[in-house]
Design a protein around this motif. Sequence first.
Motif, short mmCIF file in Angstrom:
data_model
loop_
_atom_site.label_atom_id
_atom_site.label_comp_id
_atom_site.label_asym_id
_atom_site.label_seq_id
_atom_site.Cartn_x
_atom_site.Cartn_y
_atom_site.Cartn_z
N ARG A 30 -14.75 8.07 -7.73
CA ARG A 30 -13.94 8.78 -7.05
C ARG A 30 -14.79 9.37 -5.59
NH1 ARG A 30 -13.32 13.75 -10.01
NH2 ARG A 30 -12.25 15.54 -8.74
N GLU A 31 -15.58 8.57 -5.01
CA GLU A 31 -15.61 9.75 -4.08
C GLU A 31 -14.98 8.80 -2.75
OE1 GLU A 31 -19.43 9.19 -0.63
OE2 GLU A 31 -20.45 10.57 -2.74
N ALA A 32 -14.55 7.85 -2.72
CA ALA A 32 -14.15 6.93 -1.57
C ALA A 32 -12.30 7.11 -2.26
CB ALA A 32 -14.30 5.42 -2.34
N LYS A 88 -21.07 7.90 -6.56
CA LYS A 88 -21.18 7.37 -5.25
C LYS A 88 -19.98 5.74 -4.92
CE LYS A 88 -24.87 9.81 -2.78
NZ LYS A 88 -25.54 9.80 -2.60
N ALA A 89 -19.13 5.64 -4.20
CA ALA A 89 -18.45 4.47 -3.73
C ALA A 89 -19.41 3.35 -3.98
CB ALA A 89 -17.81 4.62 -2.92
N PRO A 90 -19.41 2.19 -4.53
CA PRO A 90 -20.67 1.47 -4.18
C PRO A 90 -19.98 0.68 -2.25
CG PRO A 90 -19.11 0.53 -5.72
CD PRO A 90 -18.71 1.96 -5.53
N ALA A 150 -9.13 22.78 4.27
CA ALA A 150 -8.49 23.21 2.86
C ALA A 150 -10.04 23.27 2.05
CB ALA A 150 -8.56 21.62 2.64
N PRO A 151 -10.63 24.07 1.52
CA PRO A 151 -11.36 23.93 0.37
C PRO A 151 -11.73 23.33 0.06
CG PRO A 151 -9.34 25.11 -0.57
CD PRO A 151 -9.05 24.53 0.54
N ALA A 152 -13.20 22.86 0.08
CA ALA A 152 -13.94 21.85 -1.02
C ALA A 152 -13.37 21.47 -2.74
CB ALA A 152 -15.34 21.75 -0.52
N SER A 153 -12.78 20.76 -3.31
CA SER A 153 -12.14 20.51 -4.74
C SER A 153 -13.57 20.88 -5.47
CB SER A 153 -11.81 19.26 -4.84
OG SER A 153 -12.88 18.20 -5.10
#
Length: 346
Positions: A303-305, A335-337, A324-327
């Motif tokens: 999800r991060e990536a 964390k993406a590998p 923009a505000p953080a989601s």
Amino acid sequence: MESKSTQRQGRGRWWKRILGALILAASVFLFGIVPYTLGGMATRRRFSLPDRENTEYVKTSFTIPREDVTFKTKDDVAISGWWIPAAHPRGSVIMVHGLNRTRIEMAKKVEPLHAWGFNCLLIDLRHHGASSGDGTTFGLKEKLDVQSAIDFVQSKGSGPVVVWGVSMGGATATLATADDDRVAGLIADSSYDSLPNTVRHHLRLFRGFKLYGIPALKLVPQWPTSDLVLFWIKQRGAFNPSDVDVMAAATKVNGRPSLFVANRGDVRIPFAITEEMTRRAGPKAHMLITESKSHGGAWRDAREAYEAAVKKLLDEVAPPQAEAPASKVETAAPKAPESVRERTSK
């Protein structure tokens, strides 16, 4: 009284008849019943795969106000969906689910989009969910659903339109983008390249399945079964499978901002398809390949990536007036590998 030689000849003829009948029955089953059934399942059967993860999320955590909407396509199909307006919209994102899914497959993607200032329209494609329609055409007619969704969001106000789809939804989004200049940006996740190619590929996977450890499905030959399945898809679905050419549609994106997503471990959709689509889509096309082994699960598994790549594309389509505000995420984004790969086409 019959001689032993005559008796042996009689038994031989009897066994030949039995063998011939077995061969005929096997041929009817393998080259008649199997392709006919698969062609009908692909186009006429209406069902939804279990989606416990998103069902539970929608029931317990999907609290953003939404409106049930219905609108008609050019060919008079009623499309149902959820309209989720933003307070000060920068644009709108139309969200398109995959085969045998419904709009809830896209629900977890709404929260960050809403936080960034984008209206969201989640639709049930024809012959899925609460929408009408009497068959599935793997994007060929479903692109009309997306085009009517564009009409709907544009009736709600101005701003660029982005279409985001997963699996068959990704193919549908690409086909719709190719035919409609109103689409300002495209996100295609785990899309196939064409219907004939994906039928042949899935038949190879089907033949690899084992029953109680025995590769019994190897008895189903690759040829002519795949061509027969395509024949029955054409007959029972009333469309030409060869017209579902998503790879050709990617070329018609014509330099509009786009993001193509794939999972390296996805056996159903080889990630090489996404690499080629990115290349064809022009200089503003980006690619994200994750190490996930799922089909269509990149948002959950990387999800991060993925979220960063989506925000980058949306900022390109509709530059923000202010930061923009953080989601807000319903769970911590994994964390993406390190091997997640992102690039822009050359």
